[in-house]
Design a protein around this motif. Structure first.
Motif, PDB file in Angstrom:
ATOM      1  N   GLN A 199     -27.371 -31.247  18.103  1.00 30.36           N
ATOM      2  CA  GLN A 199     -26.288 -30.279  17.918  1.00 30.36           C
ATOM      3  C   GLN A 199     -25.974 -30.008  16.449  1.00 30.36           C
ATOM      4  OE1 GLN A 199     -23.864 -28.675  20.316  1.00 30.36           O
ATOM      5  NE2 GLN A 199     -25.730 -28.921  21.507  1.00 30.36           N
ATOM      6  N   ILE A 200     -25.926 -31.085  15.638  1.00 30.83           N
ATOM      7  CA  ILE A 200     -25.467 -30.888  14.257  1.00 30.83           C
ATOM      8  C   ILE A 200     -26.419 -31.431  13.200  1.00 30.83           C
ATOM      9  CG2 ILE A 200     -23.048 -30.715  14.946  1.00 30.83           C
ATOM     10  CD1 ILE A 200     -22.607 -33.572  13.999  1.00 30.83           C
ATOM     11  N   GLY A 201     -27.555 -31.968  13.608  1.00 30.10           N
ATOM     12  CA  GLY A 201     -28.598 -32.331  12.669  1.00 30.10           C
ATOM     13  C   GLY A 201     -28.451 -33.662  11.954  1.00 30.10           C
ATOM     14  N   ILE A 202     -27.555 -34.502  12.407  1.00 29.84           N
ATOM     15  CA  ILE A 202     -27.417 -35.817  11.788  1.00 29.84           C
ATOM     16  C   ILE A 202     -28.357 -36.788  12.497  1.00 29.84           C
ATOM     17  CG2 ILE A 202     -25.848 -37.765  11.378  1.00 29.84           C
ATOM     18  CD1 ILE A 202     -23.618 -35.711  11.009  1.00 29.84           C
ATOM     19  N   PRO A 203     -29.206 -37.491  11.758  1.00 27.79           N
ATOM     20  CA  PRO A 203     -30.140 -38.414  12.403  1.00 27.79           C
ATOM     21  C   PRO A 203     -29.415 -39.595  13.058  1.00 27.79           C
ATOM     22  CG  PRO A 203     -30.404 -38.458  10.004  1.00 27.79           C
ATOM     23  CD  PRO A 203     -29.376 -37.428  10.310  1.00 27.79           C
ATOM     24  N   ALA A 204     -30.012 -40.130  14.102  1.00 28.67           N
ATOM     25  CA  ALA A 204     -29.406 -41.220  14.876  1.00 28.67           C
ATOM     26  C   ALA A 204     -29.077 -42.434  14.015  1.00 28.67           C
ATOM     27  CB  ALA A 204     -30.326 -41.614  16.033  1.00 28.67           C
ATOM     28  N   ASN A 205     -29.857 -42.672  12.967  1.00 24.80           N
ATOM     29  CA  ASN A 205     -29.581 -43.846  12.135  1.00 24.80           C
ATOM     30  C   ASN A 205     -28.415 -43.627  11.166  1.00 24.80           C
ATOM     31  OD1 ASN A 205     -30.812 -42.176  10.251  1.00 24.80           O
ATOM     32  ND2 ASN A 205     -32.182 -43.755   9.460  1.00 24.80           N
ATOM     33  N   ARG A 206     -27.756 -42.467  11.275  1.00 26.36           N
ATOM     34  CA  ARG A 206     -26.554 -42.167  10.487  1.00 26.36           C
ATOM     35  C   ARG A 206     -25.347 -41.977  11.404  1.00 26.36           C
ATOM     36  NH1 ARG A 206     -26.342 -43.152   5.406  1.00 26.36           N
ATOM     37  NH2 ARG A 206     -24.806 -41.515   5.160  1.00 26.36           N
ATOM     38  N   ILE A 207     -25.445 -42.482  12.642  1.00 26.17           N
ATOM     39  CA  ILE A 207     -24.380 -42.319  13.640  1.00 26.17           C
ATOM     40  C   ILE A 207     -23.945 -43.690  14.148  1.00 26.17           C
ATOM     41  CG2 ILE A 207     -23.776 -41.373  15.902  1.00 26.17           C
ATOM     42  CD1 ILE A 207     -26.036 -39.277  15.453  1.00 26.17           C
ATOM     43  N   TYR A 208     -22.651 -43.943  14.091  1.00 21.87           N
ATOM     44  CA  TYR A 208     -22.055 -45.106  14.748  1.00 21.87           C
ATOM     45  C   TYR A 208     -21.289 -44.612  15.967  1.00 21.87           C
ATOM     46  CZ  TYR A 208     -22.559 -49.049  11.442  1.00 21.87           C
ATOM     47  OH  TYR A 208     -23.020 -50.085  10.672  1.00 21.87           O
ATOM     48  N   LEU A 224     -12.342 -33.223  17.261  1.00 24.68           N
ATOM     49  CA  LEU A 224     -13.327 -33.074  16.196  1.00 24.68           C
ATOM     50  C   LEU A 224     -12.642 -33.145  14.842  1.00 24.68           C
ATOM     51  CD1 LEU A 224     -16.148 -32.324  15.071  1.00 24.68           C
ATOM     52  CD2 LEU A 224     -15.510 -29.918  15.406  1.00 24.68           C
ATOM     53  N   PHE A 225     -13.176 -33.992  13.994  1.00 26.09           N
ATOM     54  CA  PHE A 225     -12.760 -34.068  12.606  1.00 26.09           C
ATOM     55  C   PHE A 225     -14.014 -33.853  11.766  1.00 26.09           C
ATOM     56  CE2 PHE A 225      -9.905 -36.886  14.981  1.00 26.09           C
ATOM     57  CZ  PHE A 225      -8.687 -36.304  14.692  1.00 26.09           C
ATOM     58  N   ASP A 226     -14.205 -32.614  11.313  1.00 21.00           N
ATOM     59  CA  ASP A 226     -15.385 -32.352  10.485  1.00 21.00           C
ATOM     60  C   ASP A 226     -14.973 -32.325   9.021  1.00 21.00           C
ATOM     61  OD1 ASP A 226     -14.074 -29.859  10.592  1.00 21.00           O
ATOM     62  OD2 ASP A 226     -15.937 -28.717  10.718  1.00 21.00           O
ATOM     63  N   GLN A 227     -15.966 -32.319   8.162  1.00 17.62           N
ATOM     64  CA  GLN A 227     -15.770 -32.354   6.709  1.00 17.62           C
ATOM     65  C   GLN A 227     -14.927 -33.564   6.295  1.00 17.62           C
ATOM     66  OE1 GLN A 227     -14.530 -28.050   6.408  1.00 17.62           O
ATOM     67  NE2 GLN A 227     -16.041 -28.110   4.754  1.00 17.62           N
ATOM     68  N   THR A 228     -15.122 -34.672   7.001  1.00 19.91           N
ATOM     69  CA  THR A 228     -14.423 -35.915   6.688  1.00 19.91           C
ATOM     70  C   THR A 228     -15.249 -36.695   5.672  1.00 19.91           C
ATOM     71  OG1 THR A 228     -13.501 -35.990   8.926  1.00 19.91           O
ATOM     72  CG2 THR A 228     -13.509 -38.049   7.679  1.00 19.91           C
ATOM     73  N   PRO A 229     -14.681 -37.019   4.529  1.00 18.30           N
ATOM     74  CA  PRO A 229     -15.457 -37.792   3.560  1.00 18.30           C
ATOM     75  C   PRO A 229     -15.922 -39.120   4.180  1.00 18.30           C
ATOM     76  CG  PRO A 229     -13.448 -36.962   2.550  1.00 18.30           C
ATOM     77  CD  PRO A 229     -13.338 -36.698   4.028  1.00 18.30           C
ATOM     78  N   MET A 230     -17.213 -39.403   4.061  1.00 20.54           N
ATOM     79  CA  MET A 230     -17.782 -40.625   4.616  1.00 20.54           C
ATOM     80  C   MET A 230     -18.778 -41.218   3.632  1.00 20.54           C
ATOM     81  SD  MET A 230     -18.483 -39.786   8.607  1.00 20.54           S
ATOM     82  CE  MET A 230     -17.129 -39.712   9.752  1.00 20.54           C
ATOM     83  N   TYR A 231     -18.826 -42.525   3.652  1.00 22.45           N
ATOM     84  CA  TYR A 231     -19.772 -43.275   2.836  1.00 22.45           C
ATOM     85  C   TYR A 231     -20.380 -44.323   3.758  1.00 22.45           C
ATOM     86  CZ  TYR A 231     -21.576 -45.973  -1.117  1.00 22.45           C
ATOM     87  OH  TYR A 231     -22.385 -46.622  -2.012  1.00 22.45           O
ATOM     88  N   PHE A 232     -21.682 -44.234   3.986  1.00 23.32           N
ATOM     89  CA  PHE A 232     -22.353 -45.105   4.948  1.00 23.32           C
ATOM     90  C   PHE A 232     -23.714 -45.504   4.403  1.00 23.32           C
ATOM     91  CE2 PHE A 232     -24.967 -45.163   9.017  1.00 23.32           C
ATOM     92  CZ  PHE A 232     -24.615 -46.466   9.348  1.00 23.32           C
ATOM     93  N   ASN A 233     -24.051 -46.765   4.520  1.00 25.15           N
ATOM     94  CA  ASN A 233     -25.334 -47.281   4.054  1.00 25.15           C
ATOM     95  C   ASN A 233     -25.555 -46.965   2.567  1.00 25.15           C
ATOM     96  OD1 ASN A 233     -27.751 -48.651   4.240  1.00 25.15           O
ATOM     97  ND2 ASN A 233     -28.875 -46.874   4.997  1.00 25.15           N
ATOM     98  N   MET A 234     -24.505 -47.117   1.822  1.00 24.99           N
ATOM     99  CA  MET A 234     -24.516 -46.967   0.368  1.00 24.99           C
ATOM    100  C   MET A 234     -24.816 -45.559  -0.127  1.00 24.99           C
ATOM    101  SD  MET A 234     -26.113 -50.632  -0.759  1.00 24.99           S
ATOM    102  CE  MET A 234     -27.616 -50.448   0.203  1.00 24.99           C
ATOM    103  N   ASP A 235     -24.545 -44.548   0.690  1.00 31.08           N
ATOM    104  CA  ASP A 235     -24.648 -43.185   0.171  1.00 31.08           C
ATOM    105  C   ASP A 235     -23.765 -42.215   0.956  1.00 31.08           C
ATOM    106  OD1 ASP A 235     -26.060 -41.783   2.272  1.00 31.08           O
ATOM    107  OD2 ASP A 235     -27.951 -42.578   1.535  1.00 31.08           O
TER     108      ASP A 235
END
Length: 111
Positions: free
Chosen positions: A83-92, A41-52
């Motif tokens: 589990q963590i509340g991230i929508p499927a369209n924000r997951i690769y 697990l790598f949490d609190q990893t800075p990410m930029y996806f779909n222009m935000d």
């Protein structure tokens, strides 16, 4: 031998529980004993996806065989969302079937 790596931009508060739940899921999906499953697990990893910078997640799933991406994708995405509340369209998710001769444990390769 299955390895699940979860990288996410959010903080996972109960890391141990999350890792345990991921391990159970991987064991179930691959039909391999949980004693061989590793989860990172790598949490609190800075990410930029779909222009935000909204919460997002990247999953890397490696195994010697037992991968079925078309069937596993939805279950993994739903699991992460629940589990963590991230929508499927924000997951690769990246699936990789590893040759047994390229995976080692306890000083020996599996093939």
């Amino acid at each position: 031998m299955p390895l699940l790596t979860v990288s996410t931009s959010i903080e996972i508060t109960d890391k141990n529980l999350f890792l345990k739940n991921c391990s159970r899921l991987v064991s179930k999906l691959t039909n391999k004993p949980e004693q061989y499953v590793m989860v990172r697990l790598f949490d609190q990893t800075p990410m930029y996806f779909n222009m935000d910078h909204s919460p997002s997640c990247f999953i890397d799933f490696k195994s010697i065989g037992s991968l079925n991406p078309p069937e596993m994708s939805k279950e993994i995405s739903t699991f992460i969302s629940n589990q963590i509340g991230i929508p499927a369209n924000r997951i690769y998710i990246c699936f990789e079937d590893i040759n047994a001769s390229n995976w080692s444990w306890n000083g020996k390769t599996f093939g």
